[in-house]
Motif scaffolding. Structure first.
Motif, mmCIF file in Angstrom:
data_model
loop_
_atom_site.group_PDB
_atom_site.id
_atom_site.type_symbol
_atom_site.label_atom_id
_atom_site.label_comp_id
_atom_site.label_asym_id
_atom_site.label_seq_id
_atom_site.Cartn_x
_atom_site.Cartn_y
_atom_site.Cartn_z
ATOM 1 N N ARG A 227 0.819 -1.208 0.000
ATOM 2 C CA ARG A 227 0.000 0.000 0.000
ATOM 3 C C ARG A 227 0.856 1.263 0.000
ATOM 4 N N SER A 228 2.153 1.118 -0.121
ATOM 5 C CA SER A 228 3.004 2.311 -0.083
ATOM 6 C C SER A 228 4.246 2.032 -0.924
ATOM 7 N N ALA A 229 5.025 3.087 -1.149
ATOM 8 C CA ALA A 229 6.266 2.905 -1.901
ATOM 9 C C ALA A 229 7.167 1.910 -1.182
ATOM 10 N N GLU B 265 7.985 6.452 -13.096
ATOM 11 C CA GLU B 265 7.082 7.538 -13.436
ATOM 12 C C GLU B 265 5.674 7.368 -12.854
ATOM 13 N N PRO B 266 5.022 6.202 -13.082
ATOM 14 C CA PRO B 266 3.659 6.077 -12.531
ATOM 15 C C PRO B 266 3.625 6.197 -11.009
ATOM 16 N N VAL B 267 4.669 5.752 -10.321
ATOM 17 C CA VAL B 267 4.677 5.870 -8.861
ATOM 18 C C VAL B 267 4.874 7.325 -8.454
ATOM 19 N N LEU B 268 5.788 8.019 -9.135
ATOM 20 C CA LEU B 268 6.061 9.413 -8.784
ATOM 21 C C LEU B 268 4.928 10.332 -9.216
ATOM 22 N N ALA B 269 4.034 9.854 -10.076
ATOM 23 C CA ALA B 269 2.873 10.652 -10.445
ATOM 24 C C ALA B 269 1.742 10.473 -9.435
ATOM 25 N N THR B 270 1.956 9.664 -8.412
ATOM 26 C CA THR B 270 0.977 9.557 -7.325
ATOM 27 C C THR B 270 1.455 10.429 -6.174
ATOM 28 N N ALA B 271 0.756 10.330 -5.040
ATOM 29 C CA ALA B 271 1.084 11.188 -3.899
ATOM 30 C C ALA B 271 2.343 10.734 -3.176
ATOM 31 N N THR B 272 3.239 10.026 -3.875
ATOM 32 C CA THR B 272 4.486 9.577 -3.259
ATOM 33 C C THR B 272 5.572 10.617 -3.491
ATOM 34 N N PRO B 273 6.109 11.226 -2.421
ATOM 35 C CA PRO B 273 7.202 12.191 -2.631
ATOM 36 C C PRO B 273 8.432 11.474 -3.175
ATOM 37 N N ARG B 274 9.239 12.225 -3.930
ATOM 38 C CA ARG B 274 10.436 11.628 -4.518
ATOM 39 C C ARG B 274 11.340 11.011 -3.464
ATOM 40 N N ARG C 88 16.175 14.915 -5.853
ATOM 41 C CA ARG C 88 14.955 15.707 -5.693
ATOM 42 C C ARG C 88 14.910 16.863 -6.667
ATOM 43 N N LEU D 25 6.120 -1.569 -1.942
ATOM 44 C CA LEU D 25 6.568 -1.961 -3.279
ATOM 45 C C LEU D 25 8.067 -2.257 -3.264
#
Lengths: 529, 304
Positions: free
Chosen positions: A280-282, A375-384, A524, A285
């Motif tokens: 459920r989170s980076a 890209e798809p992960v960083l396009a979600t609310a996951t900060p870099r 970043r 994954l």
């Protein structure tokens, strides 16, 4: 087989740099060692003294291989032969899988398959290139040794041996590539086979005096020592490599002609239709993507720690049989002193491998980015930064776990054999853990490159190879001290042989933090992709 | 009505290559906005700036009234993105990826997801490496469409879909339109944009060359006319604003600038019109006009 020739050219074109590095490394190290030995041990007496020390130290036999002759050729074979055989095997496995299974996995194989290419051509081409590289290395080394004045028979045996190892492990790579759909699993199978071969030869070579040498005969790497280059060559041994290679390659072609392109011998199992609570989170994954490698490296280095720990005790056996030797060793700090030197040496080897794991773990970031999965992960609310940490944490905490496991298992094995579990476990564990700051420097280098110069992350491996060369060969080849000081591993204490000094450790730690921090800040700020 | 996306003077350089060259764009809240352009025109680069994946060199960008670079994380909670090239993790199942991406955005409508899986005929238990290109696309589409976000950013979302699935996608877009969701749809599939979009911006070489509703864009363009007349239609060639005239006996086909239409139809009447067919320019024609190189334009002018 139509098109094999053009595929060979394609592979050579794509891998020209990669193969050149392998060839140069595997040629330069044995020839460099030879020239250093000629200078260091000019007379028979000095060589015999070295040979006596080596033969009396099963730990050196365990790590490097057995010594069968005290000539220059015999010493070189002992010092670099088994390591070269291991590395050339690694080259063979990785090269074959890279150009077979990996091509299928990425779909490039299909592109080629639509042209005039026989169905066996890609496998044949990969084998030709891998084995060809091994033969080339063998030829250069044979010529080089003879040029430096070593006996022709031994020189030929050394080169022939490496070519034989290459062929066998190219065959193993070819079989592994048929089994799974994922090239990463195929590589794991191939490298595990190589690791088992290395461990079998340790067990056999160390136990030679107690009649366990037959175990070495189970290992294609052990065969290299048993070919006895420069020590009464046994010319029938290469037939073993030849036979095994034919079986492996034949098996690979047989499986390959029965399966579909892209499919493995094991059908893939369907996955869950919904994600479990862990995903459920980076970081969830990250765990999912990193856990297999962590488990594999942890197990592999844990077993290596156990084998090294087990080998340490043979030092005691040796001393019981020879009072004169015992006397010499007493002056060198006694049996405990020798064991300590041994452990500080082997934890150095394990630490380099842990650093290889760490670099691989950090560079997973780059793999994800290059394969357009970041890209798809960083396009979600996951900060870099959170995404970067989800992999970076394995580069930092992974080596802690791996070194701890290797240290505890090494200490435990040695402790059980020497009836001193409570004493040896903390000693060996501490010896492993003091390597951490140096390992983290390599983690930091990988992260800094990823954040600041993402196209050049491959230089991390260059840094590791530099540490390997400086640490393993720097002293033999008498590099100046300032070059040795470039390797962080030069600065960690050789515990338990030496006391732990805090200042260099803290400095290493600060450098590692600075490198990692620079990488995170750089990442970043930079463009993704 | 506020804007979901407003961009002005956006510049992005990659080394010596200028990917975006002063791009201006406004996407109103609640509209489906088509972002049309050939490959390499700067569509994906614009989207990557909007997602805060790359920095821009000059100009201003506002996404949902925020700064896409500094407020990326907060803004990403309110949008869903489907990349043009969907790559999945080889050992994760499609269902796992859909749930993961939804959760990373901050929630997923499970019942909506189940319906979408059915509509797109997608098996969520297959592993990432076993999906075809179209099925990978579907995984990303389901993940995006099933999330309750106010903005969808879609980069050529139907590239790998078969016509049946494309129709399904259009139906989903219609539903989103009625739900008031803003959609930013980058595409080079003209029919799709024509069928779906309220407004269109056409990008070429990093600049917007045309922007407006389809009606507005058609205003700037030519209407195609096919007529059959009783006398010789050759005089049509001399009319003002007429292009590409082709005469076969009594039949004539030509294009006419929209602002000259009235005049031309009047001039046609004396020739004795037997039949007259006119149709507005398709987006295809619009598009070709904008992307025809100057050389091509020149040669078509000489035909008239």
């Amino acid at each position: 087989m139509v098109g094999t020739g053009s595929l060979v050219r394609l592979i050579l074109q794509r891998d020209r740099l990669r193969l050149a590095v392998w060839v140069i490394l595997l040629v330069a190290v044995p020839l460099g060692t030879t020239s250093a030995f000629i200078e260091l041990y000019p007379d028979a007496a000095s060589r015999e003294q070295l040979a006596a020390t080596v033969s009396s130290s099963p730990s050196l036999v365990a790590v490097l291989g057995p010594l069968y002759d005290s000539s220059i050729g015999g010493l070189v074979t002992w010092r670099v032969g088994v390591i070269a055989a291991f590395l050339i095997g690694l080259m063979a496995v990785l090269t074959v899988i890279r150009h077979t299974r990996e091509e299928e996995e990425t779909g490039r194989r299909e592109l080629l398959g639509a042209t005039v290419i026989g169905r066996h051509a890609p496998l044949a081409a990969a084998l030709i290139v891998a084995i060809g590289a091994g033969v080339l290395i063998g030829l250069i080394l044979t010529g080089g040794f003879i040029g430096m004045g070593l006996p022709s028979a031994g020189s030929l045996a050394f080169g022939l041996g490496l070519a034989g190892v290459t062929a066998t492990f190219a065959g193993l790579g070819a079989v592994s590539a048929q089994l799974t759909e994922a090239s990463s699993s195929a590589k794991s199978i191939g490298v595990a086979g190589l690791g088992i071969a290395y461990l079998l030869r340790i067990a056999g070579d160390v136990g030679e005096s107690s009649g366990a040498l037959w175990v070495s005969w189970l290992s294609p790497i052990g065969w290299f020592s048993q070919l006895r280059p420069f020590a009464g060559e046994q010319w029938w041994v290469p037939a073993l490599w030849g036979g095994l290679t034919l079986m492996l390659v034949g098996g690979a072609f047989a499986v390959s002609s029965r399966r579909d392109v892209g499919a493995g011998a094991f059908p893939p199992r369907p996955g869950p239709a919904e994600a479990g609570p862990g995903l459920r989170s980076a970081s969830g994954l990250g765990w999912r993507l990193q856990r297999g490698a962590l488990l594999g490296w942890g197990l592999g280095l844990g077993v290596l720690g156990m084998v090294y720990g087990g080998a340490a005790d043979s030092i005691g056996d040796m001393l019981e049989g020879s009072p004169q030797l015992a006397q010499i060793f007493e002056q060198m700090g006694g049996e405990q002193g020798l064991t300590d030197t041994y452990f500080s040496f082997v934890v150095g080897v394990i630490a380099l491998l842990a650093a290889a794991y760490a670099i691989r773990a950090v560079l997973r970031l780059r793999v994800e980015e290059e394969n357009l999965r970041a890209e798809p992960v960083l396009a979600t609310a996951t900060p870099r930064s959170r995404w970067a940490w989800s992999h970076l944490v394995y580069g930092l905490a992974g080596p802690v776990l791996i070194l701890a496991l290797a240290g505890v298992l090494g200490g435990l094995t040695y402790g059980l054999i020497s009836d001193d579990v409570t004493g040896q476990v903390p000693r060996v564990l501490a010896a492993a853990m003091v390597q951490l700051p140096a390992v983290w420097i390599l983690t930091g280098i990988a992260m800094a490159l990823y954040g600041l110069a993402p196209r050049h992350v491959g230089l991390s491996w260059g840094a590791l190879i530099a540490c390997l060369v400086l640490g393993q060969l720097g002293q033999i080849l008498q590099f100046p001290q300032w070059t040795l000081n470039l390797s962080p591993f030069t600065h960690v204490p050789n515990f338990p042989a030496q006391e732990i000094e805090m200042v260099p450790m803290v400095l290493l730690l600060l450098v590692a933090i600075a490198l990692t921090g620079a990488g995170l800040i750089g990442f970043r700020r930079r463009d993704i992709g | 009505m506020s804007n979901a996306i407003s961009i002005s003077g956006l510049v992005k350089n990659f080394g010596h290559v200028r990917a975006l060259d002063g791009l201006d764009l406004a996407v109103a809240t609640g509209e489906i906005h088509g972002f049309l352009g050939p490959n390499g025109a700067g569509k994906t680069t614009t989207i990557r700036v909007l997602l805060g994946l790359i920095r821009h060199d000059a100009g201003s960008v506002a996404l949902l009234d925020g700064d896409p670079w500094t407020q990326a994380t907060e803004l990403h909670r309110r949008l869903a993105y489907v990349p043009g090239d969907v790559m999945l993790w080889p050992n994760l199942s499609g269902g796992e990826v859909i749930d993961l991406l939804g959760r990373l955005r901050g929630g997923l409508d499970t019942s909506k997801k189940d319906k979408l899986l059915e509509r797109f005929d997608l098996d969520p238990t297959k592993k990432g490496r076993t999906y075809s290109k179209g099925n990978r696309q579907k995984v990303a589409l389901v993940a995006a469409l099933a999330s309750n976000v106010e903005l969808l950013i879609l980069d050529e979302p139907t590239a790998g879909l078969d016509p049946l699935m494309e129709a399904e996608f259009r139906a989903c877009m219609e539903e989103d339109r009625s739900n008031g969701r803003t959609v930013f749809l980058a595409s080079h599939i003209l029919a799709e944009v024509e069928a779906l979009c309220d407004r269109v911006s056409i990008v070429r070489k990093g600049k917007i060359v045309e922007s407006g509703t389809l009606a507005e864009l058609r205003h700037l363009t030519r209407t195609t006319i096919s007529a059959e007349v009783t006398s010789n239609p050759g005089s049509v060639v001399g009319f003002n604003g007429v292009h590409d005239v082709r005469v076969h006996d009594h039949k004539v086909d030509f294009e006419v600038d929209s602002d000259r239409l009235d005049e031309v139809v009047r001039s046609l009447a004396p020739l004795g019109v037997r039949s007259l067919v006119s149709h507005p320019p398709t987006l295809e024609e619009l598009f070709l006009r904008h992307y025809q190189d100057d050389v091509d334009l020149g040669s078509s002018e000489t035909e008239t």
